[in-house]
Design a protein around this motif. Structure first.
Motif, PDB file in Angstrom:
ATOM      1  N   LEU A  94     -20.685 -54.926  29.659  1.00 11.56           N
ATOM      2  CA  LEU A  94     -19.890 -54.524  30.819  1.00 11.56           C
ATOM      3  C   LEU A  94     -18.872 -55.588  31.205  1.00 11.56           C
ATOM      4  O   LEU A  94     -17.715 -55.279  31.523  1.00 11.56           O
ATOM      5  CB  LEU A  94     -20.818 -54.214  32.003  1.00 11.56           C
ATOM      6  N   ALA A 128     -16.365 -46.981  28.068  1.00 13.43           N
ATOM      7  CA  ALA A 128     -16.893 -46.874  29.433  1.00 13.43           C
ATOM      8  C   ALA A 128     -17.424 -45.475  29.718  1.00 13.43           C
ATOM      9  O   ALA A 128     -18.426 -45.300  30.420  1.00 13.43           O
ATOM     10  CB  ALA A 128     -15.802 -47.246  30.436  1.00 13.43           C
ATOM     11  N   TYR A 156     -21.312 -45.088  30.981  1.00 11.10           N
ATOM     12  CA  TYR A 156     -21.531 -44.832  32.410  1.00 11.10           C
ATOM     13  C   TYR A 156     -22.892 -44.178  32.669  1.00 11.10           C
ATOM     14  O   TYR A 156     -23.631 -44.583  33.571  1.00 11.10           O
ATOM     15  CB  TYR A 156     -20.411 -43.944  32.954  1.00 11.10           C
ATOM     16  N   PHE A 172     -26.046 -45.798  34.736  1.00 11.42           N
ATOM     17  CA  PHE A 172     -26.554 -45.037  35.884  1.00 11.42           C
ATOM     18  C   PHE A 172     -28.067 -44.854  35.783  1.00 11.42           C
ATOM     19  O   PHE A 172     -28.794 -44.997  36.780  1.00 11.42           O
ATOM     20  CB  PHE A 172     -25.850 -43.687  35.933  1.00 11.42           C
ATOM     21  N   TRP A 200     -24.228 -52.918  38.750  1.00 14.02           N
ATOM     22  CA  TRP A 200     -23.515 -51.780  39.347  1.00 14.02           C
ATOM     23  C   TRP A 200     -22.143 -52.187  39.864  1.00 14.02           C
ATOM     24  O   TRP A 200     -21.186 -51.396  39.823  1.00 14.02           O
ATOM     25  CB  TRP A 200     -24.349 -51.152  40.445  1.00 14.02           C
ATOM     26  N   MET A 260     -19.822 -52.118  36.905  1.00 12.36           N
ATOM     27  CA  MET A 260     -19.499 -50.736  36.527  1.00 12.36           C
ATOM     28  C   MET A 260     -18.553 -50.105  37.543  1.00 12.36           C
ATOM     29  O   MET A 260     -17.636 -49.350  37.173  1.00 12.36           O
ATOM     30  CB  MET A 260     -20.802 -49.927  36.439  1.00 12.36           C
ATOM     31  N   LYS A 262     -14.813 -48.570  36.916  1.00 11.61           N
ATOM     32  CA  LYS A 262     -14.492 -47.212  37.334  1.00 11.61           C
ATOM     33  C   LYS A 262     -13.251 -47.180  38.221  1.00 11.61           C
ATOM     34  O   LYS A 262     -12.372 -46.314  38.052  1.00 11.61           O
ATOM     35  CB  LYS A 262     -15.696 -46.605  38.066  1.00 11.61           C
ATOM     36  N   PHE A 277     -13.331 -39.769  30.941  1.00  9.42           N
ATOM     37  CA  PHE A 277     -14.189 -40.601  31.781  1.00  9.42           C
ATOM     38  C   PHE A 277     -14.515 -39.903  33.104  1.00  9.42           C
ATOM     39  O   PHE A 277     -15.656 -39.933  33.577  1.00  9.42           O
ATOM     40  CB  PHE A 277     -13.504 -41.948  32.039  1.00  9.42           C
ATOM     41  N   ARG A 292     -17.163 -37.316  32.660  1.00 13.98           N
ATOM     42  CA  ARG A 292     -18.493 -37.918  32.552  1.00 13.98           C
ATOM     43  C   ARG A 292     -19.015 -38.346  33.920  1.00 13.98           C
ATOM     44  O   ARG A 292     -20.209 -38.177  34.216  1.00 13.98           O
ATOM     45  CB  ARG A 292     -18.423 -39.123  31.608  1.00 13.98           C
ATOM     46  N   VAL A 293     -18.140 -38.863  34.770  1.00  7.14           N
ATOM     47  CA  VAL A 293     -18.565 -39.268  36.116  1.00  7.14           C
ATOM     48  C   VAL A 293     -19.002 -38.052  36.928  1.00  7.14           C
ATOM     49  O   VAL A 293     -20.028 -38.066  37.617  1.00  7.14           O
ATOM     50  CB  VAL A 293     -17.425 -40.032  36.821  1.00  7.14           C
TER      51      VAL A 293
END
Length: 765
Positions: A75, A99, A103, A107, A120, A123, A127, A148, A151-152
């Protein structure tokens, strides 16, 4: 001596070949290359490192646990590569792809380690950096940002939990996060995900469509539709309102045509994949209609492009057409239909407008009808209106000429021969050759008939055959099934916050799910009111006189069919549809009272009392939900408090819940609630509580605690065994149960448990 960049790339490529051959070497290679491909390395090394990390975390051969451990370790390197001032596009795209793969792994790790705030924070910084690039970067980087974001959204929305005991086997989603998590609280992450989804769908509402971004978004939305049913409705509504073939305001260019075709193909492919996975889903019909409209629009656009350019209305060089005519050239004129042959004319000859012998000799009846339809429809669509009018006029003129010739022949009277001419006999006999010539000149024995005169008279459509009782019943059941099938598509209006209009509202005025349920319940209760008892008015002697066939004929009741289907619809999900059951039973109770009042006013001796449907279906609904209630279920108390009437049968069924030790508290609380809020059944419910206290060992503690409030005399040993009058709280007054203004029987007169509740009055508006 330091190695050159070329030598370092050669060694790195050799390391890549090692991990591709043996995935167990991934941890060693990844840890070894991080210092070499860091933020301070040469551009070539940074490009190779970012591409290798994206390839590593997308590899299916590497285990999830190993990916999670390696993802936390890289990261900081990914963050430094993104935060460089002079950013390379290739490096940025590879880092964003890595990323997106990491992610969900990070998480999952944060869910189990709520104290790891540093991981976190890194990350979250990555983000935020990617979100800032989303709208301002180049096209390639924006495509990676869209992946991305997808995915979030997928991680930060609740998904399905296959097995709560095996968290490692479940999909990473917000459903795995505890509500009191200090780093990733669901109350903050879910609104963020929904906002990102709206921002992702905003690309379909922009004035100028970017084909590259729209195609990338469509490719990402298919995964969200499949894995997140809660967001599928919003996504499908946006896609189905998007028109990829929308004509732009600027002139059409070849590049724009290619972009429109690309968007149309991607949209159609994505929707067909969704339809293939669930052909009976709620959006299946709309998807088919949308795909058909796209096909029609694509055909029209291609047809517009294939048409020739129209002739100019004026000469382009100022010269008249006659001056531009070349001498000696034969201009093709309009094709004229050939004349009809002499003698009788068939229908085929009447409608044949070409002189080509090959076409006229072809038997078109040999072609299948579907092929003829597919050939004819495009031809009619492409033919010019002037050519069609000319052909119709040619056939019309032929037909009128034949009709006039037949009329003239009928008007000419046959010439009669004189007596002298009749006696004349020729002196010579015809030769054989003359006989053959006369025979050949005679018309055929069975000529084709001429088309008759067209005379359009009045046309009356024949009456359809009468339906039998079985056919009528089947058609009624089909209609009911279609209406209830539509209910699953409509949104539940109870989730929408609205102002309560009170008792003066109009039932079924919003055309939503509640309105349709109002229509269905009133069809079941009021549509056949008074018709169900016609058979009951006949005497037994009349029934016997009609014979055994009348006794064996099936009784058709559309209302009972609707009631049965409505009962099944409620039981499928009674917790969310209990309000439908209450509204239905209020309608049944109101209809029973109206029918009973009309029967008493008419005073017909031969007519039997109307059938009472409320008690039958109320007990059926209650018996269906009682086996599925748990100790903390509040559906029973709501149901008992809002239905319009109660009696001993309902109380006995509620008391029967005490046979289950886990549901003793539910039964006792329900009975005590009825004692407090429904005075007409106070004594019945209090007796039931006392019965629980005396005869059920498991219910003694719960029932005794409540009996002390309503019958304290039971616990006083000095007083007689006869239970005293129950004591009510000071704020509850016994309502008047006399006859109401409309003349309806009161609750005390009919033996009901309570007078109509406000819900019953509101449902009757």
């Amino acid at each position: 001596m330091a190695l050159s960049v070329l030598d370092q790339l050669t060694q790195l490529d050799a390391a890549r070949q090692l991990v591709l051959a043996d995935s167990a070497l991934y941890p060693q290679i990844v840890q070894g290359i991080l210092p070499i491909v860091g933020a301070n390395a040469r551009l070539e090394l940074r490009r190779w490192g970012a591409e290798f990390l994206a390839e590593t975390f997308a590899s299916p051969v590497l285990a999830l646990q190993e990916k999670e451990r390696l993802g936390i370790g890289v990261l900081q390197t990914l963050r430094e590569l993104l935060e460089q001032p002079a950013q390379d596009e290739s490096v940025a795209k590879s880092v964003i792809q890595a990323a997106a793969s990491i992610y969900g792994l990070v998480f999952r790790s944060i869910i189990a380690n709520s104290h790891d705030s540093s991981t976190w924070d890194r990350m979250a910084a990555i983000k935020s950096n990617i979100f800032r690039r989303w709208d301002t970067a180049s096209g390639g980087i924006r495509i990676c940002c869209i992946k991305f974001v997808q995915r979030v959204v997928q991680v930060q929305t609740p998904g399905g939990v296959a097995d709560p005991r095996r968290s490692d086997q479940n999909e990473v989603s917000l459903a795995l996060v505890p509500r009191d998590h200090p780093l990733i609280p669901p109350s903050r992450l879910e609104p963020e995900a929904l906002g990102l989804l709206d921002r992702l769908l905003n690309v379909f509402h922009e004035e100028t469509s970017n084909a590259i971004l729209i195609n990338a978004t469509l490719n990402c939305l298919g995964t969200l539709i499949r894995t997140r049913p809660n967001a599928a409705n919003r996504i499908m509504a946006t896609i189905l309102s998007f028109n990829p073939l929308k004509q732009p305001s600027s002139p059409m260019t070849p590049k724009m045509k290619v972009q429109m075709k690309s968007m149309e193909r991607t949209t159609r492919t994505m929707l067909l994949n969704v339809l293939r996975r669930n052909e009976n889903g709620p959006f299946a019909g709309r998807i088919r209609q949308y795909v058909d409209r796209l096909a029609q629009a694509r055909f029209e656009m291609s047809d517009e492009g294939s048409r020739k350019r129209a002739l100019p209305s004026e000469p382009t060089d100022g010269l008249d057409n006659t001056k531009r005519m070349r001498l000696g050239a034969e201009l093709p004129g309009r094709l004229e239909p050939p004349p009809l042959p002499p003698g009788p004319v068939s229908h085929a000859q009447l409608f044949t407008l070409t002189g080509d012998t090959g076409l006229t000799s072809f038997d078109v009846t040999q072609l299948p009808i579907d092929l003829v339809v597919r050939i004819t429809l495009p031809m009619l669509h492409r033919i010019e209106q002037s050519a069609l009018d000319s052909a119709v006029n040619a056939v019309r003129s032929r037909y009128n000429g034949l009709k006039n010739a037949q009329a003239a022949q009928r008007q000419v009277a046959p010439q009669t021969l004189g007596d002298d001419e009749e006696d004349y006999e020729p002196d010579f006999e015809p030769t054989e050759e003359q006989v053959l010539n006369q025979t050949n000149n005679q018309p055929p024995e069975d000529p084709l008939p001429l088309p008759p005169d067209l005379a359009l008279g009045p046309f009356n459509l024949a009456q359809p055959p009468p339906l039998t009782a079985e056919e009528t019943e089947q058609i009624g059941k089909g209609t009911i099934s279609r209406v209830f099938g539509m209910m699953s598509v409509l949104d539940d209006s109870s989730t929408i916050k609205r102002q309560r209009p009170g008792l003066n509202r109009l039932a079924g005025s919003n055309y939503d799910r509640d309105a349709w349920m109002t229509v269905i319940t009133r069809l079941a209760t009021r549509a056949s009111a008074g018709l169900e008892n016609e058979d009951n008015s006949e005497d037994e002697e009349q029934k016997e006189s009609r014979g055994a066939a009348a006794k064996q004929s099936p009784t058709l009741s559309l209302s009972d069919g609707i009631r049965e289907t409505l009962w099944k619809f409620i039981i499928e999900d009674f917790r969310s549809r209990i309000s439908i059951a209450i509204s239905w039973l209020n309608e049944e109770w109101f209809n029973d009272r109206i029918q009973l009042r009309d029967h008493e006013q008419q005073k017909k001796a031969k007519k039997r009392p109307p059938r009472q449907n409320y008690e039958k279906w109320m007990l059926k609904v209650l018996d269906s939900i009682l086996p599925f209630l748990d100790a903390k279920d509040k559906v029973l108390i709501r149901f008992l408090s809002e239905i319009p009437a109660l009696d001993e049968k309902v109380v006995d069924r509620v008391k029967g819940l005490a046979r289950d030790p886990e549901r003793v508290t539910l039964a006792a609380n329900a009975l005590y609630y009825l004692v407090i809020v429904r005075p007409p059944v106070r004594d019945i419910c209090a007796d039931a509580l006392e019965d629980l206290w005396r005869n059920f060992e498991d219910a003694r503690a719960a029932a005794g605690k409540l009996l002390r409030k309503i019958r304290p005399g039971l616990f006083d040993k000095d007083k007689p065994d006869k239970p005293p009058t129950p004591v009510l709280p000071a704020d509850i007054k016994s309502p008047a149960l006399n006859e109401n203004k409309e003349g309806l029987p009161s609750a005390s007169a009919t033996g009901e448990g309570v007078s109509p509740t406000p819900n019953a009055i509101a449902a009757a508006v």
